[in-house]
Design a protein around this motif. Structure first.
Motif, PDB file in Angstrom:
ATOM      1  N   LEU A 119       0.834  -1.203   0.000  1.00  0.00           N
ATOM      2  CA  LEU A 119       0.000   0.000   0.000  1.00  0.00           C
ATOM      3  C   LEU A 119       0.868   1.252   0.000  1.00  0.00           C
ATOM      4  CD1 LEU A 119      -2.817   1.400   0.284  1.00  0.00           C
ATOM      5  CD2 LEU A 119      -2.427   1.310   2.742  1.00  0.00           C
ATOM      6  N   ASN A 120       1.844   1.299   0.872  1.00  0.00           N
ATOM      7  CA  ASN A 120       2.726   2.466   0.949  1.00  0.00           C
ATOM      8  C   ASN A 120       3.482   2.675  -0.361  1.00  0.00           C
ATOM      9  OD1 ASN A 120       1.971   3.068   3.583  1.00  0.00           O
ATOM     10  ND2 ASN A 120       3.573   1.794   4.466  1.00  0.00           N
ATOM     11  N   GLU A 121       3.940   1.583  -0.946  1.00  0.00           N
ATOM     12  CA  GLU A 121       4.665   1.692  -2.217  1.00  0.00           C
ATOM     13  C   GLU A 121       3.727   2.180  -3.325  1.00  0.00           C
ATOM     14  OE1 GLU A 121       6.876  -1.172  -5.421  1.00  0.00           O
ATOM     15  OE2 GLU A 121       7.096  -1.659  -3.303  1.00  0.00           O
ATOM     16  N   ALA A 122       2.523   1.650  -3.372  1.00  0.00           N
ATOM     17  CA  ALA A 122       1.561   2.060  -4.405  1.00  0.00           C
ATOM     18  C   ALA A 122       1.230   3.539  -4.287  1.00  0.00           C
ATOM     19  CB  ALA A 122       0.292   1.215  -4.310  1.00  0.00           C
ATOM     20  N   VAL A 123       1.067   4.019  -3.065  1.00  0.00           N
ATOM     21  CA  VAL A 123       0.784   5.440  -2.857  1.00  0.00           C
ATOM     22  C   VAL A 123       1.909   6.284  -3.446  1.00  0.00           C
ATOM     23  CG1 VAL A 123       0.615   7.249  -1.085  1.00  0.00           C
ATOM     24  CG2 VAL A 123      -0.710   5.146  -0.844  1.00  0.00           C
ATOM     25  N   GLN A 124       3.146   5.930  -3.147  1.00  0.00           N
ATOM     26  CA  GLN A 124       4.288   6.696  -3.639  1.00  0.00           C
ATOM     27  C   GLN A 124       4.402   6.649  -5.161  1.00  0.00           C
ATOM     28  OE1 GLN A 124       7.694   5.164  -1.576  1.00  0.00           O
ATOM     29  NE2 GLN A 124       7.016   5.930   0.407  1.00  0.00           N
ATOM     30  N   VAL A 125       4.238   5.472  -5.736  1.00  0.00           N
ATOM     31  CA  VAL A 125       4.390   5.318  -7.185  1.00  0.00           C
ATOM     32  C   VAL A 125       3.275   6.069  -7.915  1.00  0.00           C
ATOM     33  CG1 VAL A 125       4.386   3.640  -9.077  1.00  0.00           C
ATOM     34  CG2 VAL A 125       5.640   3.144  -6.979  1.00  0.00           C
ATOM     35  N   ILE A 126       2.063   6.009  -7.391  1.00  0.00           N
ATOM     36  CA  ILE A 126       0.942   6.696  -8.025  1.00  0.00           C
ATOM     37  C   ILE A 126       1.124   8.203  -7.937  1.00  0.00           C
ATOM     38  CG2 ILE A 126      -1.533   7.166  -7.794  1.00  0.00           C
ATOM     39  CD1 ILE A 126      -1.831   4.107  -7.216  1.00  0.00           C
ATOM     40  N   GLN A 127       1.573   8.699  -6.793  1.00  0.00           N
ATOM     41  CA  GLN A 127       1.825  10.133  -6.672  1.00  0.00           C
ATOM     42  C   GLN A 127       2.898  10.593  -7.656  1.00  0.00           C
ATOM     43  OE1 GLN A 127       2.682  10.674  -2.508  1.00  0.00           O
ATOM     44  NE2 GLN A 127       0.535  10.812  -1.958  1.00  0.00           N
ATOM     45  N   LYS A 128       3.924   9.791  -7.831  1.00  0.00           N
ATOM     46  CA  LYS A 128       4.986  10.130  -8.777  1.00  0.00           C
ATOM     47  C   LYS A 128       4.453  10.129 -10.212  1.00  0.00           C
ATOM     48  CE  LYS A 128       9.655   8.909 -10.142  1.00  0.00           C
ATOM     49  NZ  LYS A 128      10.760   7.978  -9.994  1.00  0.00           N
ATOM     50  N   ALA A 129       3.581   9.182 -10.528  1.00  0.00           N
ATOM     51  CA  ALA A 129       3.034   9.091 -11.885  1.00  0.00           C
ATOM     52  C   ALA A 129       2.191  10.315 -12.231  1.00  0.00           C
ATOM     53  CB  ALA A 129       2.206   7.817 -12.030  1.00  0.00           C
ATOM     54  N   TYR A 130       1.570  10.933 -11.237  1.00  0.00           N
ATOM     55  CA  TYR A 130       0.775  12.138 -11.479  1.00  0.00           C
ATOM     56  C   TYR A 130       1.601  13.246 -12.120  1.00  0.00           C
ATOM     57  CZ  TYR A 130      -3.844  11.566  -9.348  1.00  0.00           C
ATOM     58  OH  TYR A 130      -5.130  11.205  -9.086  1.00  0.00           O
ATOM     59  N   GLN A 131       2.871  13.320 -11.799  1.00  0.00           N
ATOM     60  CA  GLN A 131       3.719  14.409 -12.278  1.00  0.00           C
ATOM     61  C   GLN A 131       3.802  14.484 -13.794  1.00  0.00           C
ATOM     62  OE1 GLN A 131       7.458  13.854 -10.298  1.00  0.00           O
ATOM     63  NE2 GLN A 131       6.583  14.129  -8.268  1.00  0.00           N
ATOM     64  N   SER A 132       3.692  13.341 -14.461  1.00  0.00           N
ATOM     65  CA  SER A 132       3.837  13.349 -15.913  1.00  0.00           C
ATOM     66  C   SER A 132       2.622  12.768 -16.639  1.00  0.00           C
ATOM     67  CB  SER A 132       5.094  12.566 -16.318  1.00  0.00           C
ATOM     68  OG  SER A 132       4.971  11.219 -15.912  1.00  0.00           O
ATOM     69  N   ALA A 133       1.569  12.473 -15.908  1.00  0.00           N
ATOM     70  CA  ALA A 133       0.415  11.785 -16.498  1.00  0.00           C
ATOM     71  C   ALA A 133      -0.404  12.685 -17.420  1.00  0.00           C
ATOM     72  CB  ALA A 133      -0.478  11.249 -15.384  1.00  0.00           C
ATOM     73  N   SER A 134      -0.971  12.047 -18.437  1.00  0.00           N
ATOM     74  CA  SER A 134      -1.932  12.733 -19.302  1.00  0.00           C
ATOM     75  C   SER A 134      -3.255  12.843 -18.531  1.00  0.00           C
ATOM     76  CB  SER A 134      -2.138  11.932 -20.590  1.00  0.00           C
ATOM     77  OG  SER A 134      -2.809  10.709 -20.292  1.00  0.00           O
ATOM     78  N   GLU A 135      -4.188  13.572 -19.088  1.00  0.00           N
ATOM     79  CA  GLU A 135      -5.494  13.706 -18.416  1.00  0.00           C
ATOM     80  C   GLU A 135      -6.190  12.357 -18.281  1.00  0.00           C
ATOM     81  OE1 GLU A 135      -7.025  16.120 -16.650  1.00  0.00           O
ATOM     82  OE2 GLU A 135      -5.071  17.062 -16.908  1.00  0.00           O
ATOM     83  N   HIS A 136      -6.129  11.553 -19.317  1.00  0.00           N
ATOM     84  CA  HIS A 136      -6.741  10.225 -19.262  1.00  0.00           C
ATOM     85  C   HIS A 136      -6.074   9.373 -18.175  1.00  0.00           C
ATOM     86  CE1 HIS A 136      -8.715   6.566 -20.543  1.00  0.00           C
ATOM     87  NE2 HIS A 136      -7.540   5.975 -20.573  1.00  0.00           N
ATOM     88  N   GLN A 137      -4.764   9.431 -18.110  1.00  0.00           N
ATOM     89  CA  GLN A 137      -4.038   8.666 -17.090  1.00  0.00           C
ATOM     90  C   GLN A 137      -4.381   9.173 -15.696  1.00  0.00           C
ATOM     91  OE1 GLN A 137      -0.086   9.273 -18.642  1.00  0.00           O
ATOM     92  NE2 GLN A 137      -0.017   7.240 -19.573  1.00  0.00           N
ATOM     93  N   LYS A 138      -4.525  10.488 -15.556  1.00  0.00           N
ATOM     94  CA  LYS A 138      -4.884  11.049 -14.245  1.00  0.00           C
ATOM     95  C   LYS A 138      -6.238  10.544 -13.776  1.00  0.00           C
ATOM     96  CE  LYS A 138      -2.065  15.202 -14.469  1.00  0.00           C
ATOM     97  NZ  LYS A 138      -2.005  16.645 -14.552  1.00  0.00           N
ATOM     98  N   GLN A 139      -7.170  10.371 -14.693  1.00  0.00           N
ATOM     99  CA  GLN A 139      -8.470   9.817 -14.316  1.00  0.00           C
ATOM    100  C   GLN A 139      -8.306   8.414 -13.748  1.00  0.00           C
ATOM    101  OE1 GLN A 139     -10.910   9.968 -17.823  1.00  0.00           O
ATOM    102  NE2 GLN A 139     -11.140  12.189 -17.759  1.00  0.00           N
ATOM    103  N   GLN A 140      -7.491   7.608 -14.399  1.00  0.00           N
ATOM    104  CA  GLN A 140      -7.257   6.247 -13.917  1.00  0.00           C
ATOM    105  C   GLN A 140      -6.511   6.267 -12.589  1.00  0.00           C
ATOM    106  OE1 GLN A 140      -8.442   3.342 -15.275  1.00  0.00           O
ATOM    107  NE2 GLN A 140      -7.737   2.505 -13.343  1.00  0.00           N
TER     108      GLN A 140
END
Length: 85
Positions: free
Chosen positions: A46-67
């Motif tokens: 859970l902790n790892e997923a939170v960190q990885v998802i937050q990092k992915a937000y930095q470069s995500a497209s709008e569609h990716q941000k929805q997911q």
């Protein structure tokens, strides 16, 4: 082009972290002798997923941000489930 590749890699890492968390949550069975070990593993995932998802937000497209937002909703549910157990 490298930015798009990094964006895709970050999103794929978030997907993978989420799937690993789901697997860890599926292995939680309070009646089993090794439940404590599985619970700790699920918390780590859970902790790892939170960190990885937050990092992915930095470069995500709008569609990716929805997911990613959907993943975050599930993370909140999993977090509550882990706290309740």
């Amino acid at each position: 082009m490298p930015f798009d590749k990094n964006k895709q890699q970050a999103f794929q890492a978030a997907q993978q972290a989420f799937v690993q968390l789901q697997d860890a949550m599926d292995n939680l069975h309070p009646e089993e002798a090794d439940y404590g070990r599985h619970h700790k593993h699920a918390e780590q995932e859970l902790n790892e997923a939170v960190q990885v998802i937050q990092k992915a937000y930095q470069s995500a497209s709008e569609h990716q941000k929805q997911q990613l937002r959907l993943y975050e909703e599930e993370l909140s549910r999993y977090q509550q489930e882990l706290q309740d157990q």
